[in-house]
Write a protein that holds these residues in place. Sequence first.
Motif, short mmCIF file in Angstrom:
data_model
loop_
_atom_site.label_atom_id
_atom_site.label_comp_id
_atom_site.label_asym_id
_atom_site.label_seq_id
_atom_site.Cartn_x
_atom_site.Cartn_y
_atom_site.Cartn_z
N VAL A 35 -25.95 -52.13 -102.31
CA VAL A 35 -26.40 -52.55 -103.64
C VAL A 35 -26.08 -54.02 -103.86
O VAL A 35 -26.93 -54.80 -104.31
CB VAL A 35 -25.75 -51.68 -104.74
CG1 VAL A 35 -26.09 -52.24 -106.12
CG2 VAL A 35 -26.22 -50.24 -104.63
N LEU A 36 -24.87 -54.42 -103.53
CA LEU A 36 -24.45 -55.81 -103.74
C LEU A 36 -25.25 -56.77 -102.87
O LEU A 36 -25.58 -57.88 -103.30
CB LEU A 36 -22.95 -55.96 -103.45
CG LEU A 36 -22.04 -55.20 -104.42
CD1 LEU A 36 -20.59 -55.26 -103.96
CD2 LEU A 36 -22.16 -55.76 -105.83
N HIS A 37 -25.57 -56.34 -101.66
CA HIS A 37 -26.38 -57.18 -100.78
C HIS A 37 -27.79 -57.36 -101.34
O HIS A 37 -28.34 -58.46 -101.35
CB HIS A 37 -26.45 -56.55 -99.39
CG HIS A 37 -27.28 -57.33 -98.41
ND1 HIS A 37 -26.87 -58.56 -97.91
CD2 HIS A 37 -28.49 -57.09 -97.85
CE1 HIS A 37 -27.80 -59.02 -97.09
NE2 HIS A 37 -28.79 -58.15 -97.04
N LEU A 38 -28.36 -56.26 -101.86
CA LEU A 38 -29.70 -56.34 -102.46
C LEU A 38 -29.68 -57.26 -103.68
O LEU A 38 -30.57 -58.09 -103.86
CB LEU A 38 -30.16 -54.94 -102.86
CG LEU A 38 -31.50 -54.86 -103.62
CD1 LEU A 38 -32.62 -55.47 -102.79
CD2 LEU A 38 -31.82 -53.43 -103.99
N VAL A 39 -28.66 -57.13 -104.50
CA VAL A 39 -28.54 -57.98 -105.70
C VAL A 39 -28.42 -59.45 -105.29
O VAL A 39 -29.06 -60.33 -105.88
CB VAL A 39 -27.31 -57.56 -106.54
CG1 VAL A 39 -27.04 -58.58 -107.65
CG2 VAL A 39 -27.55 -56.18 -107.15
N SER A 40 -27.63 -59.73 -104.27
CA SER A 40 -27.46 -61.11 -103.80
C SER A 40 -28.78 -61.70 -103.32
O SER A 40 -29.12 -62.85 -103.63
CB SER A 40 -26.43 -61.18 -102.67
OG SER A 40 -25.16 -60.80 -103.13
N GLN A 41 -29.53 -60.91 -102.56
CA GLN A 41 -30.82 -61.38 -102.06
C GLN A 41 -31.81 -61.62 -103.21
O GLN A 41 -32.53 -62.61 -103.22
CB GLN A 41 -31.41 -60.35 -101.08
CG GLN A 41 -30.63 -60.20 -99.79
CD GLN A 41 -30.68 -61.47 -98.96
OE1 GLN A 41 -31.73 -62.06 -98.76
NE2 GLN A 41 -29.52 -61.89 -98.48
#
Length: 469
Positions: A35-41
């Motif tokens: 989730v955090l990776h998707l948000v960062s992208q």
Amino acid sequence: MSTSDLCQALLGHYCTKRHRGKEDRKEAVERKQKVLHLVSQWMALCRDFLRDDEHVKLFMKTLYRYVLDDLYEHPSLEKDVRELQRLYQLHRTHTVDNYSPQRKSKALFHQSSLKENRLQSRGTQRENKEVLCHVYITMDSFLSMRAHGGVVAQELLQAVAERMDVPLGELVLVAVTYNGGRLLLQPQDRVFSDSLRPVGRLHVCRKDLGEVLNPFTDNSELQQRTARMLSLNTWDVAVALTNFDWTIFASIHEQELVYFTFSRHSSSSHTVALELLLQRCNEVQLWVMTEVLLCPTLCKRVQLIKKFIKIAAHCKAQRNLNCFFAIIMGLTTAAVSRLSQTWEKMPGKFKKLFTELETVTDPSLNHKAYRDSFKKMKAPKIPFPPLLLKDITFIHEGNKTFHDNLVNFEKLHMIAETVRLIRQCQKDPMGNGITQKSSAEVRAYIDDLHIIDNQQTLFELSHRLEPRA
């Protein structure tokens, strides 16, 4: 999904099974990190569009608090916390190492100071952005002037006065609003709103007579106009056009195509750069028509068309397909193409070159000639934006976004693939775009084009040059 719905879905997925013991620690960390990776992208790609969204602000604040809460149980999330801080300028008064749940209230970022800085930054960015300003000098012709977003009436009047060789003291700037009202702009009045849209249709009038200027009163002025255009070097003109277009194109975010397609009926400040490039394409087409149809003598008109054919070829060589298309379309419009006596005088090699260039703009087989030619060009390069928008519109309108309440990801993948072309075209390993140097005289000419935008007027000029048999 709306931004609000997406934020809720991401928070829900991050907190799934938060209070259940069925998921092992490794699976829980992996899910949260995804989730955090998707948000960062997402934020890295669309940050400029999301900066002022209240839903995103609340979402980030809430997510950040959740991640801080999870650090005690999942220390491996430390790297993700730092990434959040880097992306959103989040400020904590203590480090991860001395974090304790009792002190989590101190971990919230300083919202007020960030808001002040952001407002100052937005104001500066708006004033530094370049815009194309249409200043009408007759009821059906305007000067297309390059200006900054914070331009005031006095600056525009000064530029018009210099270009038209009229004393500044004789001129006033009037904005005709969209409901038909007239607004006399004072010297320090801003010409563009915060969303970089003009306050109305701008007209320069004589202070004493209250009427627009008439730059076409004397035939000698038309002769001088043609002579000036013919004196310019064709490669330099193409370079100046490409530099102008590249400045706009390099500032376009790929997301603008999506906003333009999905929100076409609502005015959006997110599509200013894209609309500017589309506007420039129309301007160059009208400029070509204006120059040809204001040329009073046959032999010079032939020279002028030859010059435009060479400029189009140079634009193609410089990988600027936006201006290339605009010039060819300007020469193939009915008002210009009907000048049979002019085209008959055209040398054979220029007729052949024009036919070859015109083939690239052939719309048959879904613009196959253009697509094949453009694919062979290396980046950086400037595409023909209307065709990109057409492709996305066909995908959007020809495919449902939802099937049985499920997201049609195949449609979104197709849109993403088309939109990604912007990023690929802007890619520049050398770091200097496709810009080159051109003379100051040519730059000044290209920055302030004089254009007739009334089709009826253009046709009347065409029939005056070569009356219908």
